[in-house]
Design a protein around this motif. Structure first.
Motif, PDB file in Angstrom:
ATOM      1  N   PHE A  34     126.209   3.033 -71.727  1.00  0.00           N
ATOM      2  CA  PHE A  34     126.543   2.311 -72.950  1.00  0.00           C
ATOM      3  C   PHE A  34     127.898   2.751 -73.498  1.00  0.00           C
ATOM      4  N   LEU A  67     130.602   1.299 -71.409  1.00  0.00           N
ATOM      5  CA  LEU A  67     130.795  -0.118 -71.730  1.00  0.00           C
ATOM      6  C   LEU A  67     131.592  -0.285 -73.021  1.00  0.00           C
ATOM      7  N   VAL A  68     131.263   0.500 -74.019  1.00  0.00           N
ATOM      8  CA  VAL A  68     132.000   0.434 -75.287  1.00  0.00           C
ATOM      9  C   VAL A  68     133.475   0.781 -75.062  1.00  0.00           C
ATOM     10  N   HIS A  94     135.512  -4.017 -73.529  1.00  0.00           N
ATOM     11  CA  HIS A  94     135.619  -4.598 -74.875  1.00  0.00           C
ATOM     12  C   HIS A  94     135.269  -6.081 -74.880  1.00  0.00           C
ATOM     13  N   MET A 132     131.454  -6.665 -74.478  1.00  0.00           N
ATOM     14  CA  MET A 132     130.693  -6.219 -75.646  1.00  0.00           C
ATOM     15  C   MET A 132     130.942  -7.094 -76.881  1.00  0.00           C
ATOM     16  N   SER A 186     126.637  -9.659 -81.391  1.00  0.00           N
ATOM     17  CA  SER A 186     127.362  -9.589 -80.126  1.00  0.00           C
ATOM     18  C   SER A 186     126.493  -8.956 -79.040  1.00  0.00           C
ATOM     19  N   VAL A 187     126.959  -9.051 -77.814  1.00  0.00           N
ATOM     20  CA  VAL A 187     126.282  -8.431 -76.680  1.00  0.00           C
ATOM     21  C   VAL A 187     126.191  -6.921 -76.909  1.00  0.00           C
ATOM     22  N   GLY A 188     127.229  -6.330 -77.460  1.00  0.00           N
ATOM     23  CA  GLY A 188     127.241  -4.894 -77.725  1.00  0.00           C
ATOM     24  C   GLY A 188     126.122  -4.456 -78.653  1.00  0.00           C
ATOM     25  N   ILE A 244     122.856  -4.625 -76.648  1.00  0.00           N
ATOM     26  CA  ILE A 244     122.749  -3.507 -75.709  1.00  0.00           C
ATOM     27  C   ILE A 244     122.460  -2.208 -76.464  1.00  0.00           C
TER      28      ILE A 244
END
Length: 102
Positions: A40, A43-44, A48, A51, A61-63, A66
Protein backbone atom coordinates in the motif's frame (compact mmCIF):
# COMPACT_ATOMS: atom_id res chain seq x y z
CA UNK A 1 6.28 -20.96 40.23
CA UNK A 2 9.15 -23.00 41.45
CA UNK A 3 12.24 -23.35 39.27
CA UNK A 4 11.74 -27.11 39.04
CA UNK A 5 8.19 -26.66 37.78
CA UNK A 6 9.29 -24.09 35.24
CA UNK A 7 12.07 -26.36 33.99
CA UNK A 8 9.64 -29.27 33.74
CA UNK A 9 7.25 -27.17 31.64
CA UNK A 10 10.06 -25.88 29.42
CA UNK A 11 11.20 -29.45 28.68
CA UNK A 12 7.70 -30.74 27.98
CA UNK A 13 7.21 -31.64 24.28
CA UNK A 14 3.64 -30.30 24.34
CA UNK A 15 4.89 -26.91 25.54
CA UNK A 16 7.56 -26.79 22.85
CA UNK A 17 5.00 -27.74 20.21
CA UNK A 18 2.62 -25.03 21.45
CA UNK A 19 5.31 -22.36 21.38
CA UNK A 20 6.57 -23.44 17.94
CA UNK A 21 3.12 -23.56 16.31
CA UNK A 22 1.94 -20.31 17.85
CA UNK A 23 5.14 -18.49 16.88
CA UNK A 24 5.09 -19.78 13.30
CA UNK A 25 1.45 -18.83 12.87
CA UNK A 26 1.96 -15.35 14.34
CA UNK A 27 4.99 -14.74 12.10
CA UNK A 28 3.07 -15.80 8.98
CA UNK A 29 0.17 -13.46 9.78
CA UNK A 30 2.60 -10.65 10.61
CA UNK A 31 4.46 -11.17 7.33
CA UNK A 32 1.18 -11.04 5.39
CA UNK A 33 0.17 -7.79 7.09
CA UNK A 34 3.60 -6.27 6.59
CA UNK A 35 3.63 -7.20 2.89
CA UNK A 36 0.16 -5.75 2.34
CA UNK A 37 0.99 -2.55 4.22
CA UNK A 38 4.30 -2.17 2.38
CA UNK A 39 2.48 -2.72 -0.91
CA UNK A 40 0.00 0.00 0.00
CA UNK A 41 2.79 2.44 0.89
CA UNK A 42 4.54 1.67 -2.40
CA UNK A 43 1.31 2.30 -4.30
CA UNK A 44 0.89 5.62 -2.52
CA UNK A 45 4.48 6.56 -3.33
CA UNK A 46 4.72 5.39 -6.94
CA UNK A 47 1.22 4.96 -8.39
CA UNK A 48 -0.32 8.41 -7.94
CA UNK A 49 -2.49 8.12 -11.04
CA UNK A 50 -3.95 4.75 -10.02
CA UNK A 51 -4.64 5.83 -6.46
CA UNK A 52 -6.30 9.07 -7.60
CA UNK A 53 -8.89 7.43 -9.89
CA UNK A 54 -12.35 8.47 -8.73
CA UNK A 55 -14.97 5.78 -8.22
CA UNK A 56 -18.65 6.17 -9.04
CA UNK A 57 -18.46 9.82 -9.99
CA UNK A 58 -18.00 10.89 -6.37
CA UNK A 59 -15.04 11.90 -4.29
CA UNK A 60 -14.02 8.39 -3.27
CA UNK A 61 -10.82 7.25 -4.92
CA UNK A 62 -9.18 3.87 -5.48
CA UNK A 63 -6.61 4.84 -2.84
CA UNK A 64 -9.29 5.25 -0.18
CA UNK A 65 -10.80 1.88 -1.03
CA UNK A 66 -7.41 0.16 -0.92
CA UNK A 67 -6.67 1.85 2.41
CA UNK A 68 -9.96 0.59 3.81
CA UNK A 69 -9.13 -2.88 2.51
CA UNK A 70 -5.79 -2.79 4.37
CA UNK A 71 -7.61 -1.87 7.60
CA UNK A 72 -10.23 -4.58 7.08
CA UNK A 73 -7.50 -7.14 6.40
CA UNK A 74 -5.96 -6.32 9.78
CA UNK A 75 -9.30 -7.14 11.45
CA UNK A 76 -9.67 -10.34 9.40
CA UNK A 77 -6.16 -11.53 10.29
CA UNK A 78 -6.84 -10.76 13.95
CA UNK A 79 -10.03 -12.82 13.73
CA UNK A 80 -8.13 -15.69 12.13
CA UNK A 81 -5.54 -15.62 14.90
CA UNK A 82 -8.20 -15.55 17.63
CA UNK A 83 -10.05 -18.42 15.97
CA UNK A 84 -6.88 -20.53 15.84
CA UNK A 85 -5.94 -19.55 19.39
CA UNK A 86 -9.35 -20.64 20.66
CA UNK A 87 -9.23 -23.98 18.89
CA UNK A 88 -5.86 -25.41 17.92
CA UNK A 89 -3.73 -23.59 20.51
CA UNK A 90 -6.23 -24.27 23.31
CA UNK A 91 -6.08 -27.99 22.46
CA UNK A 92 -2.28 -27.93 22.78
CA UNK A 93 -2.54 -26.04 26.08
CA UNK A 94 -5.03 -28.60 27.39
CA UNK A 95 -2.67 -31.44 26.41
CA UNK A 96 0.15 -29.65 28.21
CA UNK A 97 -1.89 -29.19 31.39
CA UNK A 98 -3.02 -32.82 31.35
CA UNK A 99 0.57 -34.00 30.92
CA UNK A 100 1.75 -31.88 33.83
CA UNK A 101 -1.00 -33.11 36.15
CA UNK A 102 0.11 -36.72 35.74
Amino acid sequence: MEDASVQRIMRDPHFRELVRRRSEFAWVLSAIMLAVYLGFILLVAFAHNLMAIKIGGGETSVGILIGLAVILLAFVLTGIYVSQANSRFDDLTRDLKEGLER
